[in-house]
Design an enzyme around this catalytic site. Structure first.
Site, PDB file in Angstrom:
ATOM      1  N   SER A  99      57.712 -32.486  50.355  1.00 26.76           N
ATOM      2  CA  SER A  99      56.605 -31.314  49.662  1.00 26.76           C
ATOM      3  C   SER A  99      55.600 -31.649  50.449  1.00 26.76           C
ATOM      4  O   SER A  99      55.354 -32.589  51.464  1.00 26.76           O
ATOM      5  CB  SER A  99      55.301 -32.065  47.802  1.00 26.76           C
ATOM      6  OG  SER A  99      55.344 -33.684  48.145  1.00 26.76           O
ATOM      7  N   GLY A 105      59.976 -31.112  38.759  1.00 26.91           N
ATOM      8  CA  GLY A 105      61.206 -30.825  38.519  1.00 26.91           C
ATOM      9  C   GLY A 105      61.483 -29.888  39.416  1.00 26.91           C
ATOM     10  O   GLY A 105      62.764 -28.974  40.153  1.00 26.91           O
ATOM     11  N   ALA A 106      60.496 -29.275  40.443  1.00 30.64           N
ATOM     12  CA  ALA A 106      60.295 -27.817  40.234  1.00 30.64           C
ATOM     13  C   ALA A 106      60.825 -27.706  41.975  1.00 30.64           C
ATOM     14  O   ALA A 106      61.539 -27.379  42.862  1.00 30.64           O
ATOM     15  CB  ALA A 106      58.709 -26.877  41.245  1.00 30.64           C
ATOM     16  N   GLY A 107      60.199 -29.193  43.093  1.00 32.49           N
ATOM     17  CA  GLY A 107      61.069 -29.404  43.943  1.00 32.49           C
ATOM     18  C   GLY A 107      62.171 -29.831  43.851  1.00 32.49           C
ATOM     19  O   GLY A 107      63.251 -29.933  44.865  1.00 32.49           O
ATOM     20  N   ASP A 108      62.595 -30.563  42.536  1.00 32.98           N
ATOM     21  CA  ASP A 108      63.803 -30.893  43.227  1.00 32.98           C
ATOM     22  C   ASP A 108      65.260 -29.897  42.824  1.00 32.98           C
ATOM     23  O   ASP A 108      66.216 -28.999  43.429  1.00 32.98           O
ATOM     24  CB  ASP A 108      64.564 -31.535  41.790  1.00 32.98           C
ATOM     25  CG  ASP A 108      63.631 -32.774  41.969  1.00 32.98           C
ATOM     26  OD1 ASP A 108      63.087 -33.711  43.327  1.00 32.98           O
ATOM     27  OD2 ASP A 108      63.434 -33.538  40.633  1.00 32.98           O
ATOM     28  N   ASN A 141      63.614 -21.305  46.241  1.00 37.92           N
ATOM     29  CA  ASN A 141      62.109 -20.857  46.002  1.00 37.92           C
ATOM     30  C   ASN A 141      61.810 -19.988  44.188  1.00 37.92           C
ATOM     31  O   ASN A 141      61.876 -20.695  43.242  1.00 37.92           O
ATOM     32  CB  ASN A 141      61.765 -19.932  46.380  1.00 37.92           C
ATOM     33  CG  ASN A 141      60.678 -20.760  47.805  1.00 37.92           C
ATOM     34  OD1 ASN A 141      60.324 -21.778  47.300  1.00 37.92           O
ATOM     35  ND2 ASN A 141      60.153 -19.685  48.644  1.00 37.92           N
TER      36      ASN A 141
END
Length: 384
Positions: free
Chosen positions: A192, A242-245, A269
């Site tokens: 991140s 959890g967006a990055g995962d 994305n």
């Protein structure tokens, strides 16, 4: 049923497309010493959800204790002598000058680490080291490098350390870890924007691809000879957990299916944006997934790329990249269910036949701060 031995977890001797390595967790949100929410945690849970949704064959190696309480699609290894990894996130209602809500994250219990002997004997095309609680050992990552054509690593698996007294999570510089010497042998390192300050991006990009996610700003891809910004998708954010995962799951799923790196990052994305719009581990509508898979297949066929025995990333933005972004955005707008139209008759007016789509959310409660964080956590120096 879950299995209690690593031996029973071994897979047949055939190549798996994606190997995901990281423990499932129990996440608990605390406020004033009171439990406010509990959820399934761990990067592996979000990533496998995306990869499975994209119909990509995968294997997952994860350890839990007998107290593990969530149903999952991929069977973990149960360790009878250990408890499931648990994180407590403590929030203070005060807002500090950095405009972030103060939070202290603590690992209150840790399941056994994942060892090289726990990994399947079969080779995998893509390996993903996505630990959250210190379960990825240097020797385990090295074994993944030996048995996978390309390895993707989430930096949180490498730079998190835990206070010996209360388990408070801190971050250390990447160069200070035992993993640093392995960087030239991995394919992609994901971080991140908050985590990226704990490495020298200009140095690391000489050895491997670096992908830095930045929420609503999209992401940026760095490699030895260049860098490229990838645009985001509009999202009605409800929870960034959890967006990055999910991004990493979508990114790898795109590469597995033959997309160039910029196109795969767009797919990442997309899944990141879908995740922040839901409360709980995201449940992707089947019609939406089918449209996304159709767009990915159509994009792949534009280049008629041949299968390759080794991972050979293509970093330059291919022709049609912007149109692919538009096509994925259109797929994202797919209604969550099919509306069945009824023929008009005098007994049913237009008002009666009109139906309004209802947003679909999973019933599972979701912790507002899980294994992947958009906000900075405490560093060794005590600064965000």
């Amino acid at each position: 049923m879950v299995t209690s031995t690593a031996a029973a977890h071994k897979t047949p001797q055939q190549q798996t497309r994606v190997l995901i390595v990281g423990n499932y967790c129990h996440d608990v949100l605390m406020q004033k010493d009171t439990v406010k929410a509990e959820s399934l945690g761990g990067a592996a849970s979000f990533i496998s959800n995306v990869v499975n949704g994209m119909s990509v064959s995968c294997n997952l190696v994860s350890k839990v204790g007998e107290d593990f309480k969530y149903p999952v699609d991929f069977t973990p290894i149960v360790i009878p002598t250990s408890k499931t990894t648990v994180f407590h996130a403590y929030f203070d209602l005060a807002i500090h000058g950095n405009c972030h809500q103060d939070r202290v994250l603590k690992r209150v219990s840790a399941c056994d680490p994942i060892r090289p002997s726990d990994l399947p004997d079969a080779r995998s095309k893509f390996g993903m080291a996505v630990g959250v609680g210190g379960e990825i050992l240097p020797e385990t990552l090295e074994r993944m490098i030996e048995t996978c054509d390309a390895v993707f690593v989430d930096i949180q698996a490498l730079i998190r350390v835990f206070d010996s007294v209360d388990g408070t999570v801190k971050l250390v510089k990447l160069e200070e870890t035992e993993f640093y010497s392995l960087l030239p042998r991995i394919g992609v390192l994901k971080a991140s924007s908050e985590e990226a300050v704990f490495m020298d991006v200009e140095e690391v990009r000489k050895w491997c691809c670096v992908v830095v996610t930045n929420g609503k700003e999209g992401c940026k891809v760095y490699w030895k000879d260049g860098e490229l910004g990838i645009p985001p998708f509009l999202a009605n954010q409800k929870d960034p957990t959890g967006a990055g995962d999910s991004f990493l799951g979508g990114f790898v799923a795109g590469l597995v299916q033959g997309l160039a790196v910029p196109d795969a990052a767009l797919l990442g994305n997309l899944f990141g944006s879908l995740t922040v719009e839901q409360i709980g581990l995201p449940k992707f509508d089947s019609r939406l997934l089918q449209r996304v898979k159709d767009e990915v297949q159509r994009r792949k066929m534009q280049f008629l790329r041949c299968e390759r025995s080794e991972y050979e990333p293509e970093f330059l933005k291919p022709d049609g990249h912007e149109q692919f972004h538009v096509s994925l955005g259109a797929a994202k707008s797919t209604p969550p269910f099919s509306i069945q139209a009824r023929p008009w008759t005098p007994s049913n007016s237009p008002k009666e036949t009109e139906q309004t789509p209802i947003p679909h959310y999973t019933a599972q409660a979701k912790l507002l701060a899980s294994s992947v964080y958009e906000e900075p956590i405490q560093t060794v120096e005590g600064k965000p």
